[in-house]
Scaffold this motif. Structure first.
Motif, short mmCIF file in Angstrom:
data_model
loop_
_atom_site.label_atom_id
_atom_site.label_comp_id
_atom_site.label_asym_id
_atom_site.label_seq_id
_atom_site.Cartn_x
_atom_site.Cartn_y
_atom_site.Cartn_z
N ILE A 391 64.96 110.66 54.73
CA ILE A 391 63.95 109.74 55.09
C ILE A 391 63.01 110.27 56.29
CG2 ILE A 391 63.34 107.29 55.71
CD1 ILE A 391 64.91 107.85 53.14
N ALA A 392 61.45 110.53 55.68
CA ALA A 392 60.77 111.14 56.90
C ALA A 392 60.42 110.09 57.92
CB ALA A 392 59.68 111.95 56.15
N PRO A 393 59.89 110.66 58.86
CA PRO A 393 59.07 109.64 59.85
C PRO A 393 58.01 108.85 59.35
CG PRO A 393 59.68 111.78 61.03
CD PRO A 393 59.61 112.04 59.36
N GLY A 394 58.10 107.68 59.83
CA GLY A 394 57.06 106.66 59.08
C GLY A 394 57.28 105.78 57.68
N THR A 395 58.22 106.51 57.11
CA THR A 395 58.47 105.89 55.67
C THR A 395 58.81 104.35 55.59
OG1 THR A 395 59.10 108.14 55.00
CG2 THR A 395 59.75 106.46 53.53
N MET A 396 59.99 104.22 56.68
CA MET A 396 60.68 102.81 56.84
C MET A 396 60.41 102.10 58.03
SD MET A 396 64.36 103.82 55.21
CE MET A 396 65.10 102.33 55.19
N GLY A 397 59.70 102.69 58.94
CA GLY A 397 59.42 102.03 60.18
C GLY A 397 60.76 101.86 61.02
N GLY A 398 60.72 101.09 61.87
CA GLY A 398 61.65 101.07 62.70
C GLY A 398 62.65 100.15 62.23
N ARG A 399 64.05 100.22 62.39
CA ARG A 399 65.06 99.40 61.78
C ARG A 399 66.30 99.26 62.65
NH1 ARG A 399 61.51 98.08 59.22
NH2 ARG A 399 61.14 97.99 56.98
#
Length: 517
Positions: A391-399
């Motif tokens: 999962i690349a940066p920016g794909t899922m946001g902060g979780r």
């Protein structure tokens, strides 16, 4: 959305075809090509047996359901006579609902085709970066919506927003090559300098298309989020081959998509908030003045008036400060729009930029490890080598979730948005070969085994800003399954984060800050 004037005129005059049901759903109106073909029935009574026992050709088919193609008389923009537009409402498997349109004129012979997105505009824009290493990569399917911009990075050439297309990468490159070569004969005579520059570019493009100019990178940027480049389970084997990220739209992009705030709702939202739809406004006191140096008390939930990024109407952002043991304090934020249903949540961390990044490696062996708390920042890269997931940066946001929760969300996102292989096989049409389908079924089987605790795996999180965290079950003592190490940020990471240009060193002589060397 802008399409060719012929088909656009027809689409506007006809509108969306309504289903027989009083409350039609998307699935009632949009079928895959495979489903529509299954509704064709051979006209057996029209066939005539031959002496050899066969049948005469051609065989005819009869449509046993609703009409497949809508035929609409529309104006030809070439000769100003009436032509015919054909519209097919279909669902592209593993993507979204689309309207495929073709126009033909029997008077002058003019014809064109286009594709228009019929689904909803996504919550965020999307950007794809794909690096081609082998000629087979040219066969990757690609959907370019009306708003998307396709770009060849090495040549600094882009195909601007325009008529939507569904093709493969080779098809888009061929179209760009054809457009570049158009008019070269006249340029050679009248503008030889321009001819030579364009000719050099076309030669490089030809080398790319036949494999001599590989590797090269293409980008697809779509503010509506409705474009797509086909992925493969093997992409993780080559670092940086396939990259997908999401981003919040700007006010200008929302306006271009027709998402600007309606006039009847402007009285409810302050104009200052409207122009900063994606920024959290300052907390304000009762008199309307901003509160300076406000402390967010633990367990207290703060509501802040803002505007919805989806419909630009009034919405409220809820904030809560949470202290993560043995880590730091984080801010949880959520937005739920009562007007359009837009929902989002995020996790933010504060503090100064650390000198080093952090890499966390967790060896998951049992259900206890799956229940560990996990905080993934928006700048973090997440990797599970055994499941071939990155999962690349920016794909899922902060979780802020658990190990099991983050894996479940990754699986659900892939199945819903890209490869929904849980759907019946007959609904997938003929868009995916049996070999590719088998690869993706194996991929999801492995991922499901990891989520259910049936296999051991390694979870690696690399955060250049040291804002990610995995719970230690032995804290403050060392955890044998958890490895935490610092690393020096690369120049590329510093550039992406904007740290390379930050001025953090104070010059005592001038009193101004300078970049550190």
């Amino acid at each position: 959305m802008s399409v060719h004037s012929d088909t656009n005129h027809a689409a506007e005059s006809q509108g969306v075809v309504q289903a027989d049901s009083p409350h039609p759903t998307t699935n009632d109106v949009f079928d895959t090509i495979g489903q529509q073909v299954q509704k064709l029935e051979l006209k057996s009574n029209d066939r005539h047996e031959t002496e050899e026992g066969g049948t005469d050709e051609p065989e005819e088919y009869r449509w046993i359901g609703d009409k497949v193609v809508e035929k609409i008389e529309s104006l030809c923009m070439n000769c100003q006579q009436n032509g015919e537009t054909r519209m097919l409402l279909t669902k592209i498997p593993f993507f979204r609902e689309t309207i495929i349109m073709s126009f033909s004129c029997s008077h002058c012979g003019h014809s064109d085709t286009s594709i228009q997105n019929a689904g909803e505009i996504q919550e965020k824009g999307s950007k794809y970066l794909f690096t081609l290493h082998h000629p087979d990569d040219l066969e990757r399917s690609i959907i370019k919506s009306d708003e998307a911009i396709f770009r060849i990075e090495e040549l600094d050439i882009e195909m601007p927003a325009g008529s939507g297309q569904t093709t493969n990468i080779e098809g888009l490159l061929t179209k760009i090559l054809r457009d570049l070569e158009s008019g070269q004969k006249d340029r050679k005579e009248n503008f030889p300098d321009v001819f030579e520059k364009i000719d050099a570019i076309t030669q490089k493009l030809i080398d790319m298309m036949i494999g001599r100019g590989m590797p090269f990178t293409v980008a697809l940027n779509d503010p509506s989020g409705n474009s797509w480049i086909e992925p493969s389970v093997k992409d993780i084997e080559t670092k940086g081959k396939y990259f997908r990220s999401e981003y919040p739209r700007t006010a200008e992009q929302n306006a271009a998509l027709g998402l600007g705030q309606s006039s009847n709702s402007t009285d409810n939202v302050d104009s200052k908030v409207e122009t900063n739809a994606h920024m959290v406004p300052q907390v304000q006191a009762e008199d309307g003045d901003p509160l300076v140096d406000v402390d967010l008390y633990k367990d207290a939930v703060y509501s802040i008036e803002s505007s919805c990024p989806g419909c630009m109407k009034q919405a409220w952002i809820n904030l809560q400060s949470v202290n993560v043991p043995h880590f730091k304090e984080v801010i949880l934020s959520s937005l739920n729009c009562e007007h359009c249903g837009y929902r989002t949540n995020d996790v933010k961390t504060g503090g100064e930029v650390p000198e080093f990044g952090k890499r966390i490696t967790l060896h998951v062996k049992d259900s206890e490890d799956l229940s560990r708390d996990l905080l993934k920042s928006e700048n973090c890269t997440l990797l599970v080598p055994e499941c071939r997931v990155e999962i690349a940066p920016g794909t899922m946001g902060g979780r802020f979730t658990t190990v099991e929760g983050i894996l479940t969300q990754m699986r659900d996102d892939l199945q819903r948005d890209i490869f929904d292989t849980d759907r019946p096989k007959e609904e997938t049409g003929d868009s995916m070969s049996s070999e590719k389908r088998h690869e993706w079924e194996d991929f999801f089987t492995t991922l499901n085994n990891a989520i259910s605790g049936k296999m051991a795996f390694t979870l690696i999180m690399s955060d250049p800003l040291d804002n990610s965290y995995i719970q230690s079950l032995q804290a403050p003592d060392p955890d044998s399954k958890l490895v935490i190490e610092q690393y020096m940020r690369s120049e590329e990471e510093s550039e992406e984060l904007g740290l390379a240009e930050m001025k953090t060193k104070l010059n005592e002589e001038t009193g101004e800050y300078e970049q550190e060397t």
